[in-house]
Design a protein around this motif. Structure first.
Motif, PDB file in Angstrom:
ATOM      1  N   GLU A 111       0.829  -1.201   0.000  1.00  0.00           N
ATOM      2  CA  GLU A 111       0.000   0.000   0.000  1.00  0.00           C
ATOM      3  C   GLU A 111       0.865   1.253   0.000  1.00  0.00           C
ATOM      4  O   GLU A 111       0.531   2.254  -0.645  1.00  0.00           O
ATOM      5  CB  GLU A 111      -0.923  -0.005   1.217  1.00  0.00           C
ATOM      6  N   ALA A 112       1.976   1.206   0.705  1.00  0.00           N
ATOM      7  CA  ALA A 112       2.895   2.343   0.714  1.00  0.00           C
ATOM      8  C   ALA A 112       3.417   2.620  -0.690  1.00  0.00           C
ATOM      9  O   ALA A 112       3.509   3.782  -1.114  1.00  0.00           O
ATOM     10  CB  ALA A 112       4.052   2.072   1.669  1.00  0.00           C
ATOM     11  N   LYS A 113       3.740   1.575  -1.429  1.00  0.00           N
ATOM     12  CA  LYS A 113       4.239   1.754  -2.795  1.00  0.00           C
ATOM     13  C   LYS A 113       3.156   2.331  -3.708  1.00  0.00           C
ATOM     14  O   LYS A 113       3.427   3.191  -4.553  1.00  0.00           O
ATOM     15  CB  LYS A 113       4.743   0.419  -3.340  1.00  0.00           C
ATOM     16  N   ARG A 114       1.927   1.856  -3.537  1.00  0.00           N
ATOM     17  CA  ARG A 114       0.826   2.396  -4.347  1.00  0.00           C
ATOM     18  C   ARG A 114       0.598   3.867  -4.032  1.00  0.00           C
ATOM     19  O   ARG A 114       0.379   4.690  -4.921  1.00  0.00           O
ATOM     20  CB  ARG A 114      -0.460   1.600  -4.101  1.00  0.00           C
ATOM     21  N   ASN A 115       0.639   4.207  -2.740  1.00  0.00           N
ATOM     22  CA  ASN A 115       0.465   5.603  -2.347  1.00  0.00           C
ATOM     23  C   ASN A 115       1.559   6.488  -2.928  1.00  0.00           C
ATOM     24  O   ASN A 115       1.288   7.589  -3.437  1.00  0.00           O
ATOM     25  CB  ASN A 115       0.460   5.727  -0.819  1.00  0.00           C
ATOM     26  N   LEU A 116       2.793   6.009  -2.866  1.00  0.00           N
ATOM     27  CA  LEU A 116       3.910   6.797  -3.393  1.00  0.00           C
ATOM     28  C   LEU A 116       3.767   6.998  -4.897  1.00  0.00           C
ATOM     29  O   LEU A 116       3.988   8.106  -5.412  1.00  0.00           O
ATOM     30  CB  LEU A 116       5.238   6.113  -3.068  1.00  0.00           C
ATOM     31  N   ALA A 117       3.378   5.949  -5.608  1.00  0.00           N
ATOM     32  CA  ALA A 117       3.193   6.064  -7.059  1.00  0.00           C
ATOM     33  C   ALA A 117       2.100   7.080  -7.396  1.00  0.00           C
ATOM     34  O   ALA A 117       2.236   7.882  -8.332  1.00  0.00           O
ATOM     35  CB  ALA A 117       2.846   4.700  -7.652  1.00  0.00           C
ATOM     36  N   TYR A 118       1.024   7.072  -6.621  1.00  0.00           N
ATOM     37  CA  TYR A 118      -0.074   8.020  -6.846  1.00  0.00           C
ATOM     38  C   TYR A 118       0.398   9.448  -6.617  1.00  0.00           C
ATOM     39  O   TYR A 118       0.113  10.356  -7.412  1.00  0.00           O
ATOM     40  CB  TYR A 118      -1.229   7.693  -5.903  1.00  0.00           C
ATOM     41  N   LEU A 119       1.141   9.663  -5.537  1.00  0.00           N
ATOM     42  CA  LEU A 119       1.616  10.998  -5.214  1.00  0.00           C
ATOM     43  C   LEU A 119       2.632  11.485  -6.247  1.00  0.00           C
ATOM     44  O   LEU A 119       2.629  12.660  -6.633  1.00  0.00           O
ATOM     45  CB  LEU A 119       2.241  11.007  -3.817  1.00  0.00           C
ATOM     46  N   GLN A 120       3.488  10.597  -6.711  1.00  0.00           N
ATOM     47  CA  GLN A 120       4.490  10.977  -7.703  1.00  0.00           C
ATOM     48  C   GLN A 120       3.871  11.302  -9.060  1.00  0.00           C
ATOM     49  O   GLN A 120       4.504  11.961  -9.884  1.00  0.00           O
ATOM     50  CB  GLN A 120       5.519   9.850  -7.866  1.00  0.00           C
ATOM     51  N   ALA A 121       2.636  10.871  -9.273  1.00  0.00           N
ATOM     52  CA  ALA A 121       1.965  11.120 -10.555  1.00  0.00           C
ATOM     53  C   ALA A 121       1.422  12.543 -10.659  1.00  0.00           C
ATOM     54  O   ALA A 121       0.837  12.905 -11.686  1.00  0.00           O
ATOM     55  CB  ALA A 121       0.831  10.116 -10.755  1.00  0.00           C
ATOM     56  N   GLY A 122       1.573  13.350  -9.610  1.00  0.00           N
ATOM     57  CA  GLY A 122       1.189  14.747  -9.685  1.00  0.00           C
ATOM     58  C   GLY A 122      -0.245  15.049  -9.319  1.00  0.00           C
ATOM     59  O   GLY A 122      -0.768  16.104  -9.684  1.00  0.00           O
ATOM     60  N   HIS A 123      -0.887  14.159  -8.569  1.00  0.00           N
ATOM     61  CA  HIS A 123      -2.291  14.378  -8.208  1.00  0.00           C
ATOM     62  C   HIS A 123      -2.466  15.390  -7.079  1.00  0.00           C
ATOM     63  O   HIS A 123      -3.587  15.829  -6.820  1.00  0.00           O
ATOM     64  CB  HIS A 123      -2.935  13.049  -7.808  1.00  0.00           C
ATOM     65  N   VAL A 124      -1.382  15.720  -6.378  1.00  0.00           N
ATOM     66  CA  VAL A 124      -1.467  16.681  -5.278  1.00  0.00           C
ATOM     67  C   VAL A 124      -0.310  17.670  -5.385  1.00  0.00           C
ATOM     68  O   VAL A 124       0.693  17.412  -6.064  1.00  0.00           O
ATOM     69  CB  VAL A 124      -1.419  15.979  -3.896  1.00  0.00           C
ATOM     70  N   ASP A 125      -0.458  18.802  -4.697  1.00  0.00           N
ATOM     71  CA  ASP A 125       0.587  19.820  -4.701  1.00  0.00           C
ATOM     72  C   ASP A 125       1.582  19.623  -3.569  1.00  0.00           C
ATOM     73  O   ASP A 125       2.672  20.198  -3.598  1.00  0.00           O
ATOM     74  CB  ASP A 125      -0.042  21.217  -4.563  1.00  0.00           C
ATOM     75  N   GLY A 126       1.216  18.842  -2.562  1.00  0.00           N
ATOM     76  CA  GLY A 126       2.100  18.640  -1.428  1.00  0.00           C
ATOM     77  C   GLY A 126       1.568  17.558  -0.519  1.00  0.00           C
ATOM     78  O   GLY A 126       0.451  17.063  -0.691  1.00  0.00           O
ATOM     79  N   VAL A 127       2.376  17.190   0.464  1.00  0.00           N
ATOM     80  CA  VAL A 127       2.039  16.077   1.356  1.00  0.00           C
ATOM     81  C   VAL A 127       2.320  16.465   2.812  1.00  0.00           C
ATOM     82  O   VAL A 127       3.369  17.036   3.121  1.00  0.00           O
ATOM     83  CB  VAL A 127       2.864  14.818   1.008  1.00  0.00           C
ATOM     84  N   ILE A 128       1.361  16.141   3.680  1.00  0.00           N
ATOM     85  CA  ILE A 128       1.571  16.190   5.128  1.00  0.00           C
ATOM     86  C   ILE A 128       1.639  14.751   5.605  1.00  0.00           C
ATOM     87  O   ILE A 128       0.676  14.004   5.493  1.00  0.00           O
ATOM     88  CB  ILE A 128       0.428  16.941   5.836  1.00  0.00           C
ATOM     89  N   GLN A 129       2.804  14.346   6.087  1.00  0.00           N
ATOM     90  CA  GLN A 129       3.005  12.947   6.484  1.00  0.00           C
ATOM     91  C   GLN A 129       2.972  12.833   8.000  1.00  0.00           C
ATOM     92  O   GLN A 129       3.648  13.577   8.715  1.00  0.00           O
ATOM     93  CB  GLN A 129       4.346  12.448   5.950  1.00  0.00           C
ATOM     94  N   VAL A 130       2.179  11.888   8.491  1.00  0.00           N
ATOM     95  CA  VAL A 130       1.944  11.739   9.929  1.00  0.00           C
ATOM     96  C   VAL A 130       2.157  10.286  10.353  1.00  0.00           C
ATOM     97  O   VAL A 130       1.707   9.364   9.667  1.00  0.00           O
ATOM     98  CB  VAL A 130       0.501  12.177  10.285  1.00  0.00           C
ATOM     99  N   ALA A 131       2.832  10.097  11.496  1.00  0.00           N
ATOM    100  CA  ALA A 131       2.907   8.792  12.174  1.00  0.00           C
ATOM    101  C   ALA A 131       3.444   7.681  11.294  1.00  0.00           C
ATOM    102  O   ALA A 131       2.811   6.648  11.130  1.00  0.00           O
ATOM    103  CB  ALA A 131       1.524   8.398  12.721  1.00  0.00           C
ATOM    104  N   TRP A 132       4.638   7.895  10.745  1.00  0.00           N
ATOM    105  CA  TRP A 132       5.260   6.829   9.967  1.00  0.00           C
ATOM    106  C   TRP A 132       6.173   6.045  10.885  1.00  0.00           C
ATOM    107  O   TRP A 132       7.295   6.435  11.153  1.00  0.00           O
ATOM    108  CB  TRP A 132       6.056   7.408   8.795  1.00  0.00           C
TER     109      TRP A 132
END
Length: 340
Positions: A111-132
């Motif tokens: 799931e982490a890899k899928r999330n990273l691929a989605y984010l790298q595809a440009g769907h968002v302008d930025g990321v707030i990462q919590v509790a990794w």
């Protein structure tokens, strides 16, 4: 019935400004006077105008949304009141800025890899990462390599990474908790820590060890009185039972979350021990779990509203091309009935 859909021209006409001024307002409010901005805002409310986000994205190169990336299984979003409090604070701040957000949770590496691929595809302008909780280097490095502005809710293990961060004085909070337990008569203090890995867990453990060392020079016994949980009630109950099996003389416990502290109280009751008469408990967060607990928890307060505001403010600055910074916010000891 008039079903005319309001356009940017309608907004400009009612506000008494040019279409270009409305466009600048919609795309970040640069070079728009306060009076013009107020008139445009009122015109948008009057007409019910909704900007075409796809068209705006083509012009600005921005998605108009950010990701709230929770490095936890989705169930903990509902079980741990901290995440809900922080999510609400972030959502409120983003709403004030007219920015949407996408909630993403991570249950496993796939799931982490899928999330990273989605984010790298440009769907968002930025990321707030919590509790990794596990090693976050792969995710953070992937976000940095993709040029995605990122702010994390802890101090990064690699401070050379160009990411912003917001955290609380975890070390100082742990010291306050342990010093207070000792002041109230606890002699054999244990700790239920959060998951190993993040800076918050590390700093709270160090605060615990350094404080206990000032009145107990048996470092091996102190190390044996540290058990890790995952911030859930069940893990707190399991950890407390494990601690009692290891050392039945424990008379004070510093717990790294209020939810785990609730679980610890359950385990103590199951052994016939009373809080705070036999064992004193201090939690961490000052979440809703602290006031609902029986007895109500003495705890270390995290300023969730301020954390959310700083996370969003930092991310917006990064998106606008500014340099990342780190912010450390203070904690506060809140005394209730789980201590003497």
């Amino acid at each position: 019935m008039n079903q005319h859909k309001a356009t940017i021209h309608d907004v400009a006409r009612i506000a008494g400004v040019s279409r270009a001024t409305v466009s600048r307002y919609l795309n970040g409010r640069k070079w728009v006077s306060q009076d013009a901005a107020a008139n445009i805002k009122a015109a948008i409310e009057q007409t019910g105008y909704v900007a075409n986000s796809h068209a705006r994205a083509l012009v600005t190169g921005r998605a108009g949304s950010v990701a709230f990336l929770l490095g936890e299984p989705q169930k903990l979003l509902f079980e741990d009141p901290n995440f809900a409090a922080l999510l609400r604070a972030v959502a409120d701040e983003l709403g004030k800025k007219g920015v949407s957000f996408i909630l993403m949770t991570t249950d496993n590496q796939d799931e982490a890899k899928r999330n990273l691929a989605y984010l790298q595809a440009g769907h968002v302008d930025g990321v707030i990462q919590v509790a990794w909780h596990k090693d976050s280097s792969e995710m953070l490095n992937g976000l940095v390599e993709a040029g995605i502005p990122t702010v994390i809710a802890e101090q990064p293990s690699d401070e050379t990474l160009p990411v912003g961060y917001v955290h609380v004085e975890d070390y100082g909070g742990a010291r306050k908790a342990c010093e207070y337990l000792h002041e109230r008569g606890a002699k054999h203090i244990a700790m239920i820590a959060g998951p190993a890995g993040p800076s918050g867990t590390r700093d709270r453990v160090h605060g615990f060890l350094d404080t206990v060392a000032t009145f107990d020079d048996d470092s091996s016994a102190t190390q044996a009185r540290i058990v890790h949980g995952d911030y859930s009630v069940d893990s707190g109950e399991t950890a407390m039972a494990q601690l009692l099996d290891t050392d039945p003389t424990i008379d004070g416990v510093f717990v790294s979350s209020d939810a785990m502290a609730v679980g610890a109280i359950k385990a103590l009751r199951a052994r016939g021990l009373k809080v705070p008469d036999d064992v004193q408990i201090i939690g961490f967060d000052d979440s809703s779990a602290a006031t609902l607990a029986d007895p109500a928890l003495t705890t270390i307060r995290q300023p969730f509203a301020a954390i959310g505001k700083h996370l969003v403010d930092q991310l917006m600055r990064l998106i606008n091309g500014e340099q990342p910074v780190g912010v450390t916010l203070p904690t506060e000891l809140i005394v209730r009935n789980s201590t003497r």
